[in-house]
Design an enzyme around this catalytic site. Structure first.
Site, mmCIF file in Angstrom:
data_model
loop_
_atom_site.group_PDB
_atom_site.id
_atom_site.type_symbol
_atom_site.label_atom_id
_atom_site.label_comp_id
_atom_site.label_asym_id
_atom_site.label_seq_id
_atom_site.Cartn_x
_atom_site.Cartn_y
_atom_site.Cartn_z
ATOM 1 N N ASP A 67 0.825 -1.220 0.000
ATOM 2 C CA ASP A 67 0.000 0.000 0.000
ATOM 3 C C ASP A 67 0.852 1.259 0.000
ATOM 4 O O ASP A 67 2.071 1.199 0.182
ATOM 5 C CB ASP A 67 -0.968 -0.015 1.195
ATOM 6 C CG ASP A 67 -0.295 -0.374 2.512
ATOM 7 O OD1 ASP A 67 0.945 -0.288 2.593
ATOM 8 O OD2 ASP A 67 -1.007 -0.724 3.468
ATOM 9 N N ASN A 136 -7.427 -2.214 14.334
ATOM 10 C CA ASN A 136 -8.808 -2.488 13.925
ATOM 11 C C ASN A 136 -8.909 -3.727 13.027
ATOM 12 O O ASN A 136 -9.957 -3.999 12.457
ATOM 13 C CB ASN A 136 -9.413 -1.269 13.206
ATOM 14 C CG ASN A 136 -8.707 -0.945 11.893
ATOM 15 O OD1 ASN A 136 -7.754 -1.623 11.516
ATOM 16 N ND2 ASN A 136 -9.183 0.066 11.195
ATOM 17 N N HIS A 138 -7.197 -4.289 10.205
ATOM 18 C CA HIS A 138 -6.945 -4.141 8.763
ATOM 19 C C HIS A 138 -5.658 -4.853 8.351
ATOM 20 O O HIS A 138 -4.748 -5.033 9.155
ATOM 21 C CB HIS A 138 -6.948 -2.661 8.326
ATOM 22 C CG HIS A 138 -5.756 -1.852 8.729
ATOM 23 N ND1 HIS A 138 -5.785 -0.483 8.831
ATOM 24 C CD2 HIS A 138 -4.482 -2.206 9.048
ATOM 25 C CE1 HIS A 138 -4.591 -0.036 9.179
ATOM 26 N NE2 HIS A 138 -3.786 -1.056 9.321
ATOM 27 N N GLU A 143 -9.620 -1.847 5.153
ATOM 28 C CA GLU A 143 -10.223 -1.450 6.422
ATOM 29 C C GLU A 143 -11.507 -2.253 6.689
ATOM 30 O O GLU A 143 -12.172 -2.698 5.737
ATOM 31 C CB GLU A 143 -10.574 0.042 6.372
ATOM 32 C CG GLU A 143 -9.362 0.963 6.164
ATOM 33 C CD GLU A 143 -8.590 1.235 7.450
ATOM 34 O OE1 GLU A 143 -8.437 0.319 8.285
ATOM 35 O OE2 GLU A 143 -8.121 2.381 7.612
HETATM 36 P P1 PGA Z 1 2.189 -0.842 12.603
HETATM 37 O O1 PGA Z 1 1.027 -0.859 11.536
HETATM 38 O O2 PGA Z 1 3.139 -1.909 12.202
HETATM 39 O O3 PGA Z 1 2.796 0.539 12.473
HETATM 40 O O4 PGA Z 1 1.561 -1.085 13.937
HETATM 41 C C1 PGA Z 1 0.489 -2.053 11.108
HETATM 42 C C2 PGA Z 1 -0.706 -1.786 10.226
HETATM 43 O O5 PGA Z 1 -1.394 -0.784 10.436
HETATM 44 O O6 PGA Z 1 -0.956 -2.601 9.322
#
Ligand code: PGA
Length: 242
Positions: A67, A136, A138, A143
């Protein structure tokens, strides 16, 4: 799913790097799906060390990132382009022509999304997809929603994600509100998946994702339908698994 619970972030990073390195050693032309965020930073640092010590050759590896934010150009400090060069690509002997990253900085985004999926398919699909997980649930920037998209697409980020990622920006207002992400298709078609989770703010999402129930309200729960998923979670992230 194969669950590995480790003591701390350092052990998580080392185990994850060993798994990626083993894929590269078994197949020097491996196609890797790569994630950004704070979780895989330690894994990239370990991979860079292995490459420096001559133990790991990236010269024939291809990569596809999951992404990228909309509205940040590649040079922006918080863009995922910048992240990948900072943490991995600038430090290993990867052929830069074999690096693929999604971007919204194109004149025809729909065309770019279709072409990105075609590029993944033309490379033979992803052999090993590395994933982080949002608080959450995702994966990539897919999302929680009533429906999830199969293909690469533009997505509106949720308030939870914008708030969580505001730690990288000087204010919440600066966090992009949209992003381009691989859909569930390229992720679920990956031959192997490695999901990494560290810290107690991931505990609920990890427990839900291993619960035996699947729901688009928790995108990572769909990974339970995949044949070859390894989850590496530290003690805090694993603390609610029953
Ligand atoms: P993080 O993000 O590794 O910064 O916790 C993971 C994500 O949001 O997929």
């Amino acid at each position: 799913m194969n669950l590995i619970i480790v003591e701390d972030y350092q052990e998580l990073s080392l185990k994850a790097a060993e798994m990626v390195a083993s894929e590269i050693s078994q197949n020097p032309q491996v196609v890797l799906g790569l994630a950004t965020g704070s979780t895989p930073e330690g894994m990239y640092a370990e991979l860079v060390k292995m490459n420096r010590h001559g133990q790991l050759d990236f010269s024939r590896v291809s990569t596809f990132n999951l992404d990228e934010y909309a509205g940040l150009d590649a040079e922006h400090e918080q863009s995922y382009h910048h992240y990948m060069y900072k943490h991995l690509f600038s430090h290993v002997n990867i052929n830069h022509l074999q690096i693929n990253m999604p971007t919204c900085e194109v004149s025809d985004l729909d065309h770019f999304c279709r072409e990105y999926d075609q590029r993944i398919a033309a490379a033979g699909g992803i052999d090993l997809q590395v994933l982080g997980i949002g608080g959450n649930g995702h994966i990539g920037f897919n999302e929680p929603d009533h429906q999830l998209r199969v293909q690469t697409h533009l997505v509106d980020l949720t308030v939870e994600t914008i708030t969580a990622n505001s730690r990288f920006f000087s204010s919440t207002e600066e966090v992009p509100k949209q992003a381009i992400t691989m859909g569930l298709g390229s992720i679920m078609l990956a031959k192997k998946i490695l999901l990494l989770a560290a810290g107690k703010n991931k505990a609920e999402a990890i427990a839900g994702s291993l619960s035996g129930l699947i729901t688009t309200a928790l995108p990572a729960s769909l990974l339970q339908l995949h044949r070859d998923v390894t989850v590496i979670a530290d003690r805090e992230a694993a603390c609610l698994i029953t």
